[in-house]
Write a protein that holds these residues in place. Structure first.
Motif, PDB file in Angstrom:
ATOM      1  N   TYR A 414      -5.072   5.790 -14.973  1.00  0.00           N
ATOM      2  CA  TYR A 414      -5.797   6.556 -14.026  1.00  0.00           C
ATOM      3  C   TYR A 414      -5.986   8.071 -14.920  1.00  0.00           C
ATOM      4  N   LEU A 416      -6.103  11.043 -14.255  1.00  0.00           N
ATOM      5  CA  LEU A 416      -5.346  12.217 -14.070  1.00  0.00           C
ATOM      6  C   LEU A 416      -4.239  12.127 -15.233  1.00  0.00           C
ATOM      7  N   GLU A 669     -14.525  -1.540   4.548  1.00  0.00           N
ATOM      8  CA  GLU A 669     -13.574  -1.534   5.518  1.00  0.00           C
ATOM      9  C   GLU A 669     -13.223  -3.111   5.197  1.00  0.00           C
ATOM     10  N   VAL A 703       5.032  -1.532  -2.564  1.00  0.00           N
ATOM     11  CA  VAL A 703       4.246  -0.563  -1.854  1.00  0.00           C
ATOM     12  C   VAL A 703       3.047  -1.594  -1.322  1.00  0.00           C
ATOM     13  N   ASN A 704       2.757  -1.287   0.183  1.00  0.00           N
ATOM     14  CA  ASN A 704       1.600  -1.991   0.656  1.00  0.00           C
ATOM     15  C   ASN A 704       0.035  -1.894  -0.243  1.00  0.00           C
ATOM     16  N   LEU A 707      -2.650   0.150   1.269  1.00  0.00           N
ATOM     17  CA  LEU A 707      -2.623   1.621   0.975  1.00  0.00           C
ATOM     18  C   LEU A 707      -3.149   2.068  -0.108  1.00  0.00           C
ATOM     19  N   ILE A 708      -2.613   1.373  -1.358  1.00  0.00           N
ATOM     20  CA  ILE A 708      -2.908   1.380  -2.897  1.00  0.00           C
ATOM     21  C   ILE A 708      -4.430   1.739  -2.779  1.00  0.00           C
ATOM     22  N   ALA A 711      -6.273   4.612  -1.365  1.00  0.00           N
ATOM     23  CA  ALA A 711      -6.046   5.849  -2.009  1.00  0.00           C
ATOM     24  C   ALA A 711      -7.039   5.640  -3.439  1.00  0.00           C
ATOM     25  N   LEU A 712      -7.022   4.403  -3.905  1.00  0.00           N
ATOM     26  CA  LEU A 712      -8.004   4.386  -5.057  1.00  0.00           C
ATOM     27  C   LEU A 712      -9.431   4.437  -4.765  1.00  0.00           C
ATOM     28  N   SER A 714     -10.779   6.135  -2.762  1.00  0.00           N
ATOM     29  CA  SER A 714     -11.278   7.286  -2.365  1.00  0.00           C
ATOM     30  C   SER A 714     -10.984   8.310  -3.765  1.00  0.00           C
ATOM     31  N   HIS A 715     -10.054   8.142  -4.544  1.00  0.00           N
ATOM     32  CA  HIS A 715      -9.816   9.013  -5.763  1.00  0.00           C
ATOM     33  C   HIS A 715     -10.496   8.473  -6.835  1.00  0.00           C
ATOM     34  N   GLN A 716     -10.365   7.019  -7.218  1.00  0.00           N
ATOM     35  CA  GLN A 716     -10.809   6.532  -8.550  1.00  0.00           C
ATOM     36  C   GLN A 716     -11.689   5.487  -8.409  1.00  0.00           C
TER      37      GLN A 716
ATOM     38  N   PHE B  53      -2.012   9.248  -6.342  1.00  0.00           N
ATOM     39  CA  PHE B  53      -2.644  10.104  -5.375  1.00  0.00           C
ATOM     40  C   PHE B  53      -2.022  10.165  -4.154  1.00  0.00           C
ATOM     41  N   VAL B  57      -3.019  12.590  -1.011  1.00  0.00           N
ATOM     42  CA  VAL B  57      -3.642  12.045   0.452  1.00  0.00           C
ATOM     43  C   VAL B  57      -2.612  12.521   1.571  1.00  0.00           C
ATOM     44  N   ALA B 187       1.419   8.651   2.536  1.00  0.00           N
ATOM     45  CA  ALA B 187       0.117   7.847   2.114  1.00  0.00           C
ATOM     46  C   ALA B 187       0.670   6.505   1.808  1.00  0.00           C
ATOM     47  N   TYR B 188       1.624   6.104   1.230  1.00  0.00           N
ATOM     48  CA  TYR B 188       2.311   4.950   0.777  1.00  0.00           C
ATOM     49  C   TYR B 188       3.168   4.190   1.538  1.00  0.00           C
TER      50      TYR B 188
END
Lengths: 798, 223
Positions: A414, A416, A669, A703-704, A707-708, A711-712, A714-716, B53, B57, B187-188
């Motif tokens: 990442y 970050l 989507e 974790v589903n 959802l990951i 997040a990815l 939109s952020h990376q 993240f 989020v 978020a998760y």
């Protein structure tokens, strides 16, 4: 072959089934080990794609070794090998170890690997053609690059069935900086004898059941010694098996074999075949590969062959003797499949193969391999990079990409740098990457491998008791496995076909699904997602050619000829380089049907993109459905009129630019991308596999991945795993490459026909509309009625 | 504009939000359950490097949800942090974003099983249960006293529907006339099927309704 072996040279041996490939591969090893010798490590590794095959080969090899009293030890190592024996194999290795690609990878991940492999002499890879086109092959090629480091003098021998492009396999076997290995061709066998079933019955317009042909299939089985009845999906297998059983007046021993059945049940069927106790086995691709199970003298292929190579492989299952022709009958289950069968028959007669290129450069697989190497011991990044690029599959890997993958394995990759302190790999003082915790190696072993299946649940036979008004269900014998997805759609009391029986769903417990035997004869049919192959590009081309060339129609059954003749009169028959687009009104909607012949996946993507465009241009599209051959979109607006008025340009509609922004917007989507991402995340070790039936404890909660993914994205958006997922989807689930080739091919080659009614060629795909994943007999009656109605409309022109 | 759903509970009309929050207009209170902040770093400690993240989020969603309501009070229904050390792992930026929120709104932290203590460096007060008018708010659904009306979280309710051969899944609110269980906000955080054993015996099935969170609106179903 022996020559190359004794000269200690790598080689690719191509020979049809029955050519004695396996023994040829071993011969140099046997010669080499003939004299008494000291065992200081594994001498020969034999890698087979199938567990069952590995066990059989060991058995077949032990016989001559014992007979000749050779001082050679042979052992197998598969997922079923007990831990204690694997442990022992590490301390006291056999001369010859027979194993699978996954176990091979586990071996190189072991700290003792260098010691075990130091006197390795030969590596033999069986069924190479089937391995290289999947991620298993990509992972295996990385394992081989490591073996070359441990044993620089070992020779690599690939065994393969006939392929269109042997050069790719020759290069695959050699280190990237050296010339391809030499090719050894086995003698070609007698050409196969292939017929298309001539049915007195009417070949249906649509569907995949081939029920019309059951009596004729049964008659052929009766005549044969032993027949293999191949089908494409497990649900087809269940259907055909049940129908044959209903027709089985003579009580012939007919069995069923598919991947959902319990292993012990499958082994029983295989044993019965080997003893020639069966008359026929209805099977899926589970019997595509493998050694001889008995005297099969007839292969019946029900449904579309999908590819020339697949068909040849399956036909090769009959009669494993080179000098005799294999005997096969193709049974098309609908009219388009008649065309496909005829094209496949012609291709098989010429021994023409589909071109399948080895899969290369999978980033998720690379990440898994880096972890495997870390488990075997500390490494310098430079050394590992230089080793990896000797693999054919990663010869073009840049250092930058490798460093990204290494960073991903260490800390997640990442931007970050948030996880530096939780790193899985840490640099030691010497500058080597080292596993941060031994527990990580255990977890790697639990989650390694490249096969990610949909979640499966065990199905057990249930006994239901009603005691004082309270219903208790207890589970018994395991019958097999089914997709969680399918089971989640069932309500208690629903019936379905499984393992040749009608079962009643009784609910779920912590171990999986419970079902009891039902007495009804009209089950809901399980719709298995697995086992669907796309029509190969090569065969698709031949089908288009057959359709365009009237002189070839003479081989087709009369009813199919009549169908095509009506089509040429009522609409048009496109040339081989053209794509036909038909538009017509029906009831209160307007239809647009096109015929790309590019397989369902690519055409579904096309449908998705076309509807976005039509929506924008005001055609009000309501939905679309694709078959393997055709795509239909239905709209509220009059598409024919819009084309005529120039409000829709077909050239623009099918322009290649749809693969730009429209694709991007849709994929953002798309559930398909999310699925593709999940597979990559599991292979790359981001999240742990779910072990079905095992209750997750709080510490194991995964974790589903959807959802990951969000997040990815939109952020990376440039993350390694998103790149890997996109790459896979483009190859597989959304088949962008094939779609791109189609759009290029049909540029300026669209033949449009504005019709007043349904065309004959469009009837099959129109019948697919409304067919959902689960359908029973009542629905079929409706479909049959609708089919007859459509047919009457289409032929009323004549 | 999608329609505003109402959940009638204890004589109040509660407004479920597409984000998974619940607004109680009568008390100008926004209730949010199971934030699970710092879930990413919590997993990363064990070598599972999911993207870092999640806190960002979740805070984005929290801020945008707050801006759409007239809330004066904010109640977190427990499991606000994924583990007891979660608060310490917050980075400066996220810490200050959270402080802005707790300074602006009267904030109450109900403690959950993941976060046994209320946060130390943020505003607001901790509590085990809170009485909001006729409603009892707690993290885990409990064996209620007679006439008690409860809002809880903890279970992360979710549901799946089969529509035209497609399986559609989502988080959901689930309620009968005396209990409401809220979806997880983080978020998760995923969903646990409302058909699973954990939900057994909690609801009077005749009266139970679910509000499923879709892409752009909520969808109400009877069980």
């Amino acid at each position: 072959m022996l020559g190359h072996g004794l000269a200690n040279e790598s080689a690719l041996l191509i020979s049809p089934t029955g050519g004695g490939k396996t023994l040829a591969g071993f011969l140099p090893t046997l010669v080499d080990l003939e004299a008494p010798h000291k065992n200081d490590g594994i001498h020969t590794l034999y890698i087979s794609p199938l567990k069952a095959l590995a066990v059989d080969i060991a058995r077949n090899l032990e016989a001559p070794i014992n007979e000749m009293k050779l001082p050679i030890t042979v052992e197998t190592r598969t997922g079923d090998t007990p831990h204690s024996r694997r442990q022992r194999q590490r301390i006291n290795p056999p001369d010859i170890l027979i194993t699978t690609p996954e176990q091979m990878t586990l071996l190189i991940a072991d700290p003792t690997a260098a010691h075990l492999m130091k006197s390795l002499n030969a590596v033999i890879i069986d069924e190479l053609h089937s391995i290289v086109s999947s991620k298993r092959g990509v992972l295996l090629s990385l394992a081989l690059s490591r073996l070359r480091t441990h044993a620089p003098n070992a020779r690599f021998t690939g065994l393969s069935a006939t392929v269109a492009d042997p050069d790719a396999l020759r290069a695959w076997l050699a280190p990237a900086n050296q010339p391809p290995v030499p090719l050894v061709l086995g003698s070609a066998g007698a050409p196969p004898d292939i017929h298309i079933l001539e049915s007195a019955e009417r070949v249906p317009w649509s569907g995949h059941k081939a029920l019309y042909a059951i009596p004729e299939i049964y008659a052929e089985i009766k005549k044969a010694k032993m027949a293999l009845v191949f089908v494409n999906t497990r649900s087809q297998a269940e259907m055909v098996f049940q129908e044959l059983w209903n027709a089985n007046e003579d009580h012939l021993p007919i069995a069923l074999h598919h991947g959902s059945l319990d292993v012990s049940q499958r082994r029983k069927v295989e044993a019965a075949m080997a003893e020639n106790k069966l008359k026929a086995v209805v099977c899926t691709s589970t019997l595509d590969l493998g050694i001889d199970w008995g005297d099969v003298d007839l292969v019946i292929h029900v449904g579309a062959p999908k590819g020339s190579s697949r068909l040849l492989q399956r036909i090769g299952r009959a009669n494993h003797r080179l000098d005799e022709a294999s005997n096969a009958i193709l049974v098309p289950s609908n009219r388009f499949e008649v065309l496909e069968c005829e094209a496949a028959r012609a291709a098989a007669k010429e021994n023409a193969q589909d071109t399948e290129y080895p899969l290369v450069m999978k980033l998720d697989v690379l990440a898994q391999h880096i972890m495997a190497c870390a488990c075997s011991g500390p490494f310098f990044a430079d050394d590992l990079y230089n080793e990896i690029i000797t693999a054919f599959t990663y010869r073009k890997l840049t250092r930058e990409r490798f460093d990204q993958a290494l960073d991903y394995v260490a800390t997640g990759g990442y931007a970050l740098k948030a996880y530096e302190r939780y790193a899985k790999l840490k640099l030691d003082i010497a500058g080597k990457y080292r596993l941060a915790h031994p527990m990580l190696a255990t977890r790697y072993k639990m989650n390694m491998g490249t096969i990610v299946a949909d979640e499966m649940l065990k199905v057990r036979l249930a006994s239901v008791k009603n005691r004082t008004g309270k219903r208790t269900v207890t589970g018994g014998r395991v019958l097999g496995e089914l997709e969680e997805y399918f089971l989640s759609q069932l309500a208690i009391g629903n019936t379905f076909l499984f393992g040749g029986e009608v079962l009643k769903f009784e609910g779920l417990d912590e171990f999986g699904a419970l079902a009891s035997r039902a007495h009804g004869r009209d089950p809901m049919i399980p719709s298995y997602a697995g086992g669907k192959f796309p029509l190969s590009t090569y065969l698709a081309e031949r089908v288009r050619g057959l359709l365009a060339d009237r002189s070839k129609w003479q081989h087709l059954p009369t009813q199919v000829k009549d169908w095509l003749n009506t089509q040429s009169w009522a609409s048009a028959i496109p040339r081989a380089d053209q794509m036909l687009v038909e538009t017509f009104p029906r009831a209160d909607k307007h239809y647009m049907v096109c015929y790309p012949f590019e397989g369902r996946l690519a055409q579904q993507t096309l449908g998705m993109l076309l509807t976005r465009r039509l929506e924008r241009w005001g055609a009000k599209p309501m939905g679309f459905v694709s078959s393997e051959y055709a795509l239909v979109i239905w709209c509220l607006s009059d598409v024919s009129a819009m084309i005529k008025q120039g409000r829709i340009s077909l050239a623009k509609l099918f322009d290649e630019d749809m693969l730009g922004d429209d694709l991007e917007a849709w994929l953002a989507e798309s559930n398909l991308m999310k699925r593709s991402f999940r597979y990559c995340a599991i292979i790359a070790g981001l999240i742990e596999r779910n072990f079905p039936g095992k209750e997750k404890t709080a510490r194991q909660v995964t974790v589903n991945t959807d959802l990951i993914y969000d997040a990815l994205r939109s952020h990376q958006p440039d993350h390694l795993l998103l790149r890997a997922a996109w790459d896979d989807a483009a190859d597989g689930l959304i088949d962008i490459h094939r779609l791109a080739a189609l759009l290029k091919r049909i540029k300026n080659q669209i033949l449009h026909k504005a019709l007043e009614r349904v065309s004959p060629l469009s009837v099959p795909v129109l019948l697919e509309i409304g067919r959902e994943s689960i359908y029973g007999e009542a629905d079929d009656a409706l479909l049959a009625e609708a089919a007859d109605k459509l047919e009457a409309e289409a032929t009323s022109l004549v | 504009m999608s329609r505003q759903h109402k959940i009638a509970l204890g004589g109040l009309d509660l407004l479920p939000h597409i984000s998974g929050a619940l607004y109680v207009p009568e008390y100008e209170t926004l209730i949010i359950s199971d934030l699970h902040l710092e879930q990413g770093t919590s997993l990363a400690r064990r070598g599972i490097h999911v993207p870092p993240f999640d806190t960002a989020v979740t805070l984005d969603l929290l801020e945008s949800t707050l801006s759409t309501t007239h809330a004066k009070r904010l109640i977190f229904l427990g499991d606000s942090f994924h583990d007891a050390q979660g608060e310490e792992r917050l980075n400066e930026l996220h810490l200050s974003r959270l402080r802005l929120i707790t300074n602006k709104y009267e904030t109450l932290w109900i403690i959950g099983n993941h976060d046994p203590h209320p946060p130390q460096s943020l505003g607001g007060h901790g509590a085990e249960t809170i009485a909001l008018g006729p409603l009892t708010l707690r993290h885990e659904p409990a064996k209620k006293l007679k006439n008690e009306i409860e809002i809880a979280g903890h279970l992360h309710p979710g549901c799946g529907l089969s529509l035209r051969g497609r399986r559609v899944r989502g988080k959901c609110f689930i309620a009968d006339q005396t209990r409401l269980i809220m979806p997880a906000f983080g978020a998760y955080t995923g969903g646990l099927s409302i058909n699973s054993d954990a939900f057994k015996g909690l609801f009077d099935t005749e009266q139970t309704k679910i509000w499923m969170i879709g892409k752009s609106s909520l969808h109400r179903f009877s069980l």
